[in-house]
Design an enzyme around this catalytic site. Sequence first.
Site, PDB file in Angstrom:
ATOM      1  N   ASN A  54       6.688   2.249   9.634  1.00 31.46           N
ATOM      2  CA  ASN A  54       8.073   2.435   9.189  1.00 31.46           C
ATOM      3  C   ASN A  54       9.041   1.721  10.123  1.00 31.46           C
ATOM      4  OD1 ASN A  54       6.888   4.056   7.303  1.00 31.46           O
ATOM      5  ND2 ASN A  54       7.488   5.985   8.281  1.00 31.46           N
ATOM      6  N   ASP A  66      12.371   2.684   9.934  1.00 32.14           N
ATOM      7  CA  ASP A  66      13.602   3.461   9.775  1.00 32.14           C
ATOM      8  C   ASP A  66      14.067   4.153  11.058  1.00 32.14           C
ATOM      9  OD1 ASP A  66      11.673   5.935   7.875  1.00 32.14           O
ATOM     10  OD2 ASP A  66      11.914   5.728  10.044  1.00 32.14           O
ATOM     11  N   HIS A  69       5.892  -2.786  12.157  1.00 33.59           N
ATOM     12  CA  HIS A  69       6.675  -3.623  11.232  1.00 33.59           C
ATOM     13  C   HIS A  69       8.130  -3.745  11.645  1.00 33.59           C
ATOM     14  CE1 HIS A  69       3.488  -2.654   7.943  1.00 33.59           C
ATOM     15  NE2 HIS A  69       3.081  -3.577   8.786  1.00 33.59           N
ATOM     16  N   CYS A  84      18.889 -13.218  15.926  1.00 39.24           N
ATOM     17  CA  CYS A  84      19.554 -14.438  15.480  1.00 39.24           C
ATOM     18  C   CYS A  84      18.532 -15.491  15.057  1.00 39.24           C
ATOM     19  CB  CYS A  84      20.428 -14.993  16.616  1.00 39.24           C
ATOM     20  SG  CYS A  84      21.269 -16.516  16.150  1.00 39.24           S
ATOM     21  N   THR A 113       0.830   7.191   4.043  1.00 41.76           N
ATOM     22  CA  THR A 113       0.683   5.764   3.830  1.00 41.76           C
ATOM     23  C   THR A 113      -0.317   5.497   2.717  1.00 41.76           C
ATOM     24  OG1 THR A 113       0.021   3.639   4.803  1.00 41.76           O
ATOM     25  CG2 THR A 113      -1.002   5.616   5.740  1.00 41.76           C
ATOM     26  N   ALA A 173       3.691  15.663   3.883  1.00 38.90           N
ATOM     27  CA  ALA A 173       3.525  15.696   5.343  1.00 38.90           C
ATOM     28  C   ALA A 173       4.429  16.757   5.974  1.00 38.90           C
ATOM     29  CB  ALA A 173       3.840  14.317   5.920  1.00 38.90           C
TER      30      ALA A 173
HETATM   31  C1  BV8 Z   1       0.552 -10.928   7.407  1.00 38.39           C
HETATM   32  C2  BV8 Z   1       8.972  -4.469   6.321  1.00 38.39           C
HETATM   33  C3  BV8 Z   1      -0.090 -13.145   7.559  1.00 38.39           C
HETATM   34  C4  BV8 Z   1       9.635  -5.220   5.220  1.00 38.39           C
HETATM   35  C5  BV8 Z   1       6.695  -4.379   5.503  1.00 38.39           C
HETATM   36  C6  BV8 Z   1      -4.088  -9.559  -0.189  1.00 38.39           C
HETATM   37  C7  BV8 Z   1      -4.992  -8.749   0.496  1.00 38.39           C
HETATM   38  C8  BV8 Z   1      -4.739  -8.316   1.800  1.00 38.39           C
HETATM   39  C9  BV8 Z   1      -3.559  -8.697   2.446  1.00 38.39           C
HETATM   40  C10 BV8 Z   1      -2.668  -9.498   1.753  1.00 38.39           C
HETATM   41  C11 BV8 Z   1      -2.908  -9.922   0.459  1.00 38.39           C
HETATM   42  N1  BV8 Z   1      -1.859 -10.667   0.068  1.00 38.39           N
HETATM   43  C12 BV8 Z   1      -0.951 -10.724   1.066  1.00 38.39           C
HETATM   44  C13 BV8 Z   1      -1.449 -10.044   2.099  1.00 38.39           C
HETATM   45  C14 BV8 Z   1      -0.835  -9.868   3.385  1.00 38.39           C
HETATM   46  C15 BV8 Z   1       0.263  -8.818   3.307  1.00 38.39           C
HETATM   47  C16 BV8 Z   1      -0.198  -7.559   2.604  1.00 38.39           C
HETATM   48  O1  BV8 Z   1      -0.931  -6.765   3.169  1.00 38.39           O
HETATM   49  N2  BV8 Z   1       0.245  -7.400   1.353  1.00 38.39           N
HETATM   50  C17 BV8 Z   1      -0.133  -6.209   0.600  1.00 38.39           C
HETATM   51  C18 BV8 Z   1       1.019  -5.839  -0.346  1.00 38.39           C
HETATM   52  C19 BV8 Z   1      -1.410  -6.535  -0.193  1.00 38.39           C
HETATM   53  N3  BV8 Z   1       0.562  -8.495   4.682  1.00 38.39           N
HETATM   54  C20 BV8 Z   1       1.482  -9.228   5.316  1.00 38.39           C
HETATM   55  O2  BV8 Z   1       2.123 -10.119   4.809  1.00 38.39           O
HETATM   56  C21 BV8 Z   1       1.642  -8.911   6.796  1.00 38.39           C
HETATM   57  N4  BV8 Z   1       1.598 -10.147   7.507  1.00 38.39           N
HETATM   58  O3  BV8 Z   1      -0.463 -10.663   6.835  1.00 38.39           O
HETATM   59  O4  BV8 Z   1       0.763 -12.120   8.010  1.00 38.39           O
HETATM   60  C22 BV8 Z   1      -0.348 -13.984   8.726  1.00 38.39           C
HETATM   61  C23 BV8 Z   1      -1.605 -13.941   9.307  1.00 38.39           C
HETATM   62  C24 BV8 Z   1      -1.850 -14.768  10.371  1.00 38.39           C
HETATM   63  C25 BV8 Z   1      -0.843 -15.610  10.851  1.00 38.39           C
HETATM   64  C26 BV8 Z   1       0.418 -15.607  10.273  1.00 38.39           C
HETATM   65  C27 BV8 Z   1       0.690 -14.790   9.207  1.00 38.39           C
HETATM   66  C28 BV8 Z   1       2.998  -8.289   7.065  1.00 38.39           C
HETATM   67  C29 BV8 Z   1       3.026  -6.905   6.453  1.00 38.39           C
HETATM   68  C30 BV8 Z   1       4.358  -6.240   6.808  1.00 38.39           C
HETATM   69  C31 BV8 Z   1       5.273  -6.359   5.637  1.00 38.39           C
HETATM   70  N5  BV8 Z   1       6.491  -5.605   5.903  1.00 38.39           N
HETATM   71  N6  BV8 Z   1       7.831  -3.745   5.771  1.00 38.39           N
HETATM   72  C32 BV8 Z   1      10.418  -4.250   4.426  1.00 38.39           C
HETATM   73  O5  BV8 Z   1       9.923  -3.131   4.274  1.00 38.39           O
HETATM   74  O6  BV8 Z   1      11.510  -4.624   3.973  1.00 38.39           O
HETATM   75  S1  BV8 Z   1       5.479  -3.568   4.700  1.00 38.39           S
HETATM   76  C33 BV8 Z   1       6.047  -2.159   3.934  1.00 38.39           C
HETATM   77  O7  BV8 Z   1       4.856  -1.558   3.406  1.00 38.39           O
HETATM   78  C34 BV8 Z   1       6.619  -1.075   4.835  1.00 38.39           C
HETATM   79  O8  BV8 Z   1       6.582  -1.392   6.194  1.00 38.39           O
HETATM   80  C35 BV8 Z   1       5.698   0.097   4.576  1.00 38.39           C
HETATM   81  O9  BV8 Z   1       5.622   0.954   5.616  1.00 38.39           O
HETATM   82  C36 BV8 Z   1       4.441  -0.647   4.404  1.00 38.39           C
HETATM   83  C37 BV8 Z   1       3.200   0.064   3.943  1.00 38.39           C
HETATM   84  O10 BV8 Z   1       3.522   0.856   2.889  1.00 38.39           O
HETATM   85  P1  BV8 Z   1       3.430   2.446   3.149  1.00 38.39           P
HETATM   86  O11 BV8 Z   1       4.136   2.752   4.425  1.00 38.39           O
HETATM   87  O12 BV8 Z   1       2.028   2.874   3.024  1.00 38.39           O
HETATM   88  O13 BV8 Z   1       4.329   2.980   2.011  1.00 38.39           O
HETATM   89  P2  BV8 Z   1       3.930   3.100   0.486  1.00 38.39           P
HETATM   90  O14 BV8 Z   1       5.178   3.290  -0.278  1.00 38.39           O
HETATM   91  O15 BV8 Z   1       2.991   1.992   0.131  1.00 38.39           O
HETATM   92  O16 BV8 Z   1       3.076   4.446   0.430  1.00 38.39           O
HETATM   93  C38 BV8 Z   1       3.730   5.687   0.650  1.00 38.39           C
HETATM   94  C39 BV8 Z   1       2.642   6.732   0.616  1.00 38.39           C
HETATM   95  O17 BV8 Z   1       3.239   7.976   0.931  1.00 38.39           O
HETATM   96  C40 BV8 Z   1       2.008   6.872  -0.752  1.00 38.39           C
HETATM   97  O18 BV8 Z   1       0.601   6.929  -0.600  1.00 38.39           O
HETATM   98  C41 BV8 Z   1       2.532   8.226  -1.250  1.00 38.39           C
HETATM   99  O19 BV8 Z   1       1.550   8.914  -2.006  1.00 38.39           O
HETATM  100  C42 BV8 Z   1       2.747   8.952   0.033  1.00 38.39           C
HETATM  101  N7  BV8 Z   1       3.769  10.006   0.015  1.00 38.39           N
HETATM  102  C43 BV8 Z   1       4.829  10.158  -0.821  1.00 38.39           C
HETATM  103  N8  BV8 Z   1       5.530  11.272  -0.471  1.00 38.39           N
HETATM  104  C44 BV8 Z   1       4.889  11.816   0.604  1.00 38.39           C
HETATM  105  C45 BV8 Z   1       3.779  11.008   0.919  1.00 38.39           C
HETATM  106  N9  BV8 Z   1       2.948  11.291   1.930  1.00 38.39           N
HETATM  107  C46 BV8 Z   1       3.205  12.395   2.656  1.00 38.39           C
HETATM  108  N10 BV8 Z   1       4.262  13.213   2.427  1.00 38.39           N
HETATM  109  C47 BV8 Z   1       5.114  12.966   1.409  1.00 38.39           C
HETATM  110  N11 BV8 Z   1       6.156  13.794   1.174  1.00 38.39           N
HETATM  111 ZN    ZN Z   2      22.592 -16.814  18.001  1.00 36.76          ZN
END
Ligand code: BV8
Ligand code: ZN
Length: 239
Positions: free
Chosen positions: A102, A104, A119, A127, A188, A231
Amino acid sequence: MEDSLDLLRSSLKTARCVAFTGAGISAESGVPTFRGAGGLWRNYSPERLATAEAFSSDPRLVWEWYDWLRGLIHAAQPNPGHLALTEMQRRAPERFTLVTQNMDGLHERAGSQDVVKLHGDIWLLRCTQCGREDRNERVPMDPLPPLCRCGGILRPGIVWFGEMLPTEQWERALEAAQKADVFMAIGTSVTVYPAAGLVAVARESGARIAVLNPDPTPADEFAEWVLRGPAGQILPRLL
Ligand code: BV8
Ligand code: ZN
């Protein structure tokens, strides 16, 4: 669920523990998750906005979204789930590591220390010209996009899709996952890599896995404990 809660609670009294959190832990604070029902990205596709390409092509649009999100997070309060993790760390700081996806800042506002932030942080601005990084908690921001004193456009200090995770934070998370006796995946969907890979790292290093989530996740099949629920209700019962 009671007996598995008891078993996990007693394990946590002595175990080296990693709490690995995602957007779900902030859901009860009113910060919508990314992929759940009513998810934050229902109106926006993640690839559309949370990427360096989207930002360079339309920084104002991307900033309008983040400014909205900052306003929402600013109004949110840490919930009993955040506070329970703060208490867990206070009781055994030497064997408790909090790793979050997160951005936040609610864990820090709940009093958690040394949070491993994979993240980035939405309250940090960087900048795009001179690289200067400052905390900025103004809501709303004006003008959008915000500008650096050097004239460069400021970006949010978060990791976008396609971007590398901060190396030092990643190393800390890896080491904690390798040493953990208990690894809890909390709120997550275990779908965003490489962060999601920490579950497998912990499991392969011998950790017992706990999943705290109202919905199923890919980590459930490796979990010794699957605690189905919010949670904010489950974590205080582990104290
Ligand atoms: C990288 C900031 C490359 C931005 C975020 C195919 C396969 C594998 C990987 C990839 C692929 N295609 C692309 C990729 C890579 C990609 C990726 O993994 N994509 C996913 C979508 C498949 N990853 C990246 O791009 C990462 N970088 O790989 O770099 C590289 C490698 C080498 C050299 C150079 C470059 C970067 C990833 C970071 C992206 N940024 N956030 C923004 O948010 O604006 S990710 C974003 O998703 C958030 O950070 C968030 O935290 C994160 C993960 O999601 P979750 O936190 O799990 O949240 P989500 O909504 O998914 O789930 C919530 C859960 O809570 C649910 O299960 C729900 O049931 C549960 N819930 C609901 N209520 C409750 C609860 N649980 C408990 N209590 C409750 N009350
Ligand atoms: Zn600057």
